[in-house]
Enzyme design. Structure first.
Site: not given
Length: 498
Positions: A200-202, A300
């Site tokens: 997952l993205d930070r 996103r």
């Protein structure tokens, strides 16, 4: 009785217990006068495993709703790149590692922090050869993350499933090492040698799954490749999202691997995301997202294209994209102008640390053809569609070693304008006590000021816990034999108001 040597053409007898004798070690080539010996490269173990020695490098403390890491000494290591062969260390540092002035590297060498093939570097004019092994000891500072604990959703003999808080990278990457899910699980939950199944993205929170063995990792990885896994996300977006189901199939192109920015472009990779509105509070909408492919920042970027970016997205809901903020792919800037505008906007808000963007990476030429070499990210079997790699500087499809380059440009540009300040430090004997091996903490205690460290001389604004949350959450992860869910985040409630 003395052992008879084997006759010509005869195989030597087996050793004790029927074991075959080891092959004789190859003879070293005789060096010419003045020629420098370079040892053969060491074998690297497959995969990356962190143990007690790594976890003991430093410790955490908590302050103002943030988890912080005490500064510590760490070794960045690399083998000589092909393009460095025949060049001096001085030339390499001055052209490729310009985050620090040359005086810093001279002082580091005098302090014993630069080692070539495990021998202290005495002269930066030494010419590099193939297979040279370079080690650089630095005083490392990590950005703070949220103090919210990692919740373990499920654990058995095969997997560990957690609910990842926002702001935590999955594994060591960029400026982060101890403030990562992998290290926190190892240090605080005694969960070690975990295999990353997806990432997952930070800034994304939610369900994150690890395998405990290579066999389990390979089995689930096969399901990933066959697209047998279902992933469901929830987010809060700007404006009133359409009530009906929305399908976005716009191709996505990476603008910058270093910064981690993408956009819709006909030359990009094909992808598909299904969106369904769950609620609308008069200002913002909660939307369910089902990514059917796994491109970088897919959810996103598609939401931005649809004109409904995530409310607090630190990249795709910024003024830098123009009046429409990227809606419909309308961006009246070149890629270089867009990156500069993004950085300038965050710099004005003193929020560059939220993106973990070293400013020197944004200088002209930072996106070099070898940019993926300057990474200490690790390999993942399959990246997540929200952000395939939790380190923005790399492409998720590439395998990475956990050994970074000698100075990963993590430090901010040195504020010392005069070489004389650093030259004075070179003569201090106390610098030698900072030397460390294999990333271990040196003789000086963690958290003490280091005379060569730029970060120790700087004062940075801490982000607020609110700044470390992005309204994008991995809600569910389902495979052929498993399904794991987390609770709906507070910001996704229908009656929630900011």
């Amino acid at each position: 009785m003395a052992e008879r040597p084997p006759a010509r053409g005869e195989q030597p007898p087996p050793g004790p217990a029927g074991e075959e004798r080891a092959a004789p070690a190859p003879k070293k080539r005789r060096l010419a006068a003045g020629e420098r010996y370079v040892p053969p490269p060491r074998k690297l173990s497959a995969g990356v495993s962190f143990g007690a020695a790594h976890f003991a490098e430093t410790s955490y403390y908590f302050e103002g709703g943030l988890r912080k890491v005490r500064p510590y000494y760490f070794d960045f290591q690399t083998y000589c790149k092909g393009r460095w062969v025949g060049r001096s260390l001085r030339h390499v540092f001055s052209t490729e590692f310009r985050a620090q002035p040359l005086a810093y590297y001279r002082a580091a060498a005098r302090a014993g922090r630069l080692r070539l093939n495990e021998e202290p570097v005495r002269d930066l004019d030494i010419v590099l050869k193939n297979n040279d092994f370079l080690r650089n000891t630095v005083h490392r500072h990590e950005p703070p993350v949220t103090a919210q604990p990692i919740q373990i959703l499920a654990e058995d003999d095969e997997v560990v499933v957690v609910d990842k808080p926002s702001s935590l990278p999955v594994h060591p990457c960029g400026r982060f090492r101890h403030n990562t899910v992998i290290f926190i699980l190892g240090k605080e939950h005694d969960l070690k040698e975990l295999h990353t199944i997806h990432r997952l993205d930070r800034m994304t929170s939610g369900v994150l799954m690890f395998a405990k063995t290579t066999e389990v990792s390979k089995r689930i990885d096969e399901q990933v490749r066959e697209r047998q896994l279902e992933k469901e996300y929830v987010c809060r977006v700007v404006g009133e999202f359409p009530e009906h189901e929305v399908v976005c199939e716009e191709p996505i192109l990476v603008v910058s691997y270093k910064v981690g920015v993408c956009r819709v472009d006909p030359k990009g990779k094909s992808c598909k995301t299904i969106f369904q509105r769950l609620s609308y509070n008069g200002k913002t909408s909660v939307v369910k997202c089902l990514p059917l492919t796994g491109r970088t920042h897919q959810i996103r970027v598609h939401l931005q294209y649809l004109g409904h970016p995530i409310v607090n997205d630190p990249i795709y809901n910024m003024e830098a994209w123009g009046p429409e903020r990227g809606k419909g792919g309308k961006i009246d800037k070149t890629d270089e102008e867009l990156l500069k505008a993004l950085v300038d906007e965050h710099r004005s808000k003193q929020s560059l640390d939220i993106l973990d963007i070293p400013e020197e990476d944004l200088n002209p030429g930072a996106e070099s053809k070898d940019s993926d070499d300057l990474s200490d990210c690790t390999k993942s079997a399959q990246a997540d569609p929200v952000h395939e790699n939790s380190c923005p500087a790399t492409d998720a499809g590439d395998a990475k070693r956990d050994a970074g380059d000698p100075e990963r440009n993590h430090m901010a540009p040195c504020p010392l304008s005069s070489d004389s300040n650093l030259e004075m430090l070179e003569k201090k004997e106390e610098l030698g006590s900072c030397e460390s091996q294999d990333g271990q903490t040196g003789e000086k205690g963690s958290g003490e000021r280091d005379p060569l460290c730029v970060e120790c001389k700087m004062s940075r604004r801490d982000p607020s816990p609110k700044e470390l949350v992005m309204y994008l959450h991995a809600l569910r992860y389902k495979g052929a034999e498993f399904e794991y869910c987390s609770k709906m985040p507070e910001w996704a409630r229908e009656d929630w108001e900011e």
